[in-house]
Design an enzyme around this catalytic site. Sequence first.
Site, PDB file in Angstrom:
ATOM      1  N   SER A  11       0.820  -1.214   0.000  1.00  0.00           N
ATOM      2  CA  SER A  11       0.000   0.000   0.000  1.00  0.00           C
ATOM      3  C   SER A  11       0.858   1.271   0.000  1.00  0.00           C
ATOM      4  O   SER A  11       0.353   2.343  -0.301  1.00  0.00           O
ATOM      5  CB  SER A  11      -0.894   0.001   1.237  1.00  0.00           C
ATOM      6  OG  SER A  11      -0.088  -0.046   2.398  1.00  0.00           O
ATOM      7  N   GLU A 152       4.196   6.271   7.503  1.00  0.00           N
ATOM      8  CA  GLU A 152       3.975   7.024   6.254  1.00  0.00           C
ATOM      9  C   GLU A 152       4.233   8.520   6.452  1.00  0.00           C
ATOM     10  O   GLU A 152       4.536   9.235   5.512  1.00  0.00           O
ATOM     11  CB  GLU A 152       2.556   6.784   5.722  1.00  0.00           C
ATOM     12  CG  GLU A 152       2.339   5.377   5.159  1.00  0.00           C
ATOM     13  CD  GLU A 152       3.040   5.138   3.819  1.00  0.00           C
ATOM     14  OE1 GLU A 152       3.194   6.076   3.025  1.00  0.00           O
ATOM     15  OE2 GLU A 152       3.452   3.980   3.577  1.00  0.00           O
ATOM     16  N   HIS A 188       5.144  -2.455   7.130  1.00  0.00           N
ATOM     17  CA  HIS A 188       5.575  -1.130   7.592  1.00  0.00           C
ATOM     18  C   HIS A 188       6.305  -1.217   8.940  1.00  0.00           C
ATOM     19  O   HIS A 188       7.114  -0.343   9.259  1.00  0.00           O
ATOM     20  CB  HIS A 188       4.370  -0.199   7.791  1.00  0.00           C
ATOM     21  CG  HIS A 188       3.847   0.422   6.538  1.00  0.00           C
ATOM     22  ND1 HIS A 188       3.175  -0.300   5.575  1.00  0.00           N
ATOM     23  CD2 HIS A 188       3.888   1.712   6.094  1.00  0.00           C
ATOM     24  CE1 HIS A 188       2.820   0.527   4.589  1.00  0.00           C
ATOM     25  NE2 HIS A 188       3.236   1.745   4.883  1.00  0.00           N
TER      26      HIS A 188
HETATM   27  N1  DGL Z   1       2.301  -2.743   4.720  1.00  0.00           N
HETATM   28  C1  DGL Z   1       0.939  -3.140   4.872  1.00  0.00           C
HETATM   29  C2  DGL Z   1       0.783  -4.452   5.540  1.00  0.00           C
HETATM   30  O1  DGL Z   1       1.764  -5.166   5.514  1.00  0.00           O
HETATM   31  C3  DGL Z   1       0.044  -2.107   5.000  1.00  0.00           C
HETATM   32  C4  DGL Z   1      -0.797  -1.526   5.606  1.00  0.00           C
HETATM   33  C5  DGL Z   1      -1.791  -0.532   5.393  1.00  0.00           C
HETATM   34  O2  DGL Z   1      -1.788   0.046   4.322  1.00  0.00           O
HETATM   35  O3  DGL Z   1      -2.600  -0.365   6.290  1.00  0.00           O
HETATM   36  O4  DGL Z   1      -0.210  -4.820   6.066  1.00  0.00           O
END
Ligand code: DGL
Length: 270
Positions: A11, A152, A188
């Site tokens: 994302s 982010e 993240h």
């Molecule tokens: N990096 C994502 C995950 O591993 C993203 C999260 C998100 O956009 O909420 O779940």
Amino acid sequence: MDERAIGVFDSGAGGLTAVRQLRRLLPGEKIVYFGDTGRVPYGTRSPSAIFQYARQDIAFLLSKNVKFLLAACGTVSSILPADYTAALPVPFAGVVDAASAAAASATKNGRIGVIGTSATIRTGSYEQRLHNADGSFQVFKKACPMFVPLVENGYVAPDDPITAAIAEQYLTPLRQEGVDTLILGCTHYPLIAPAIAKVMGPEVTLIDAGREGALLARRRLTELGLLAPEGSVGGAEYYVSDEPVGFEPFIRLFVGADDGPVTRVAIDNY
Ligand code: DGL
């Protein structure tokens, strides 16, 4: 042998945790990365919205003629149905399988913590796989919805006081359960691993879903005979669905000074 690129998506910036490992593990591979920065976060959305976004992300990467897809996103990996991924025209791997297997091998006391987005935790995806590996594992899970916006928005310094305070609040219950292994089930989260480690303490093994996803991709590419020929020159191209300017610092910080370029893509067209 296959010279085409590996497609990696998330994302936003989280999937860079997989890219940085892939660049180290497989320096001769080309990588095409898509970060859906215009629609991040995914983890607060419904399964149907996440599925729709993931379908577009995948369609974009397939338009770049990739040989393999890595969902470097715990949320997407938790939501995508197995029959959908099995029918894709190229092999697919997700971070949930990879990180669950790593946690199952790492734990000594069978008490495993899982943190992820709200959508991921609701699916029980990690828990299911851990219980498939060993029905006696005790799994303690916690959604940490503030972590993705913190990352982010750049609150990633190891001593950031806001990230530290939120980590303390989310993670103290897991520490009190005596877990010896904690899955960072959203890609993240490794970007704020120092704050997480500080709360959990040095005895707890942190499983980095991005890193494990990269290791799984290497294993699958090797088994399938899809690695680039010896001596190939690797590199990465990055695509995002919002202005590139906000994304470039993440690449510099987490992957490498000269990596790039970053290009904006109209993801709604896919
Ligand atoms: N990096 C994502 C995950 O591993 C993203 C999260 C998100 O956009 O909420 O779940």
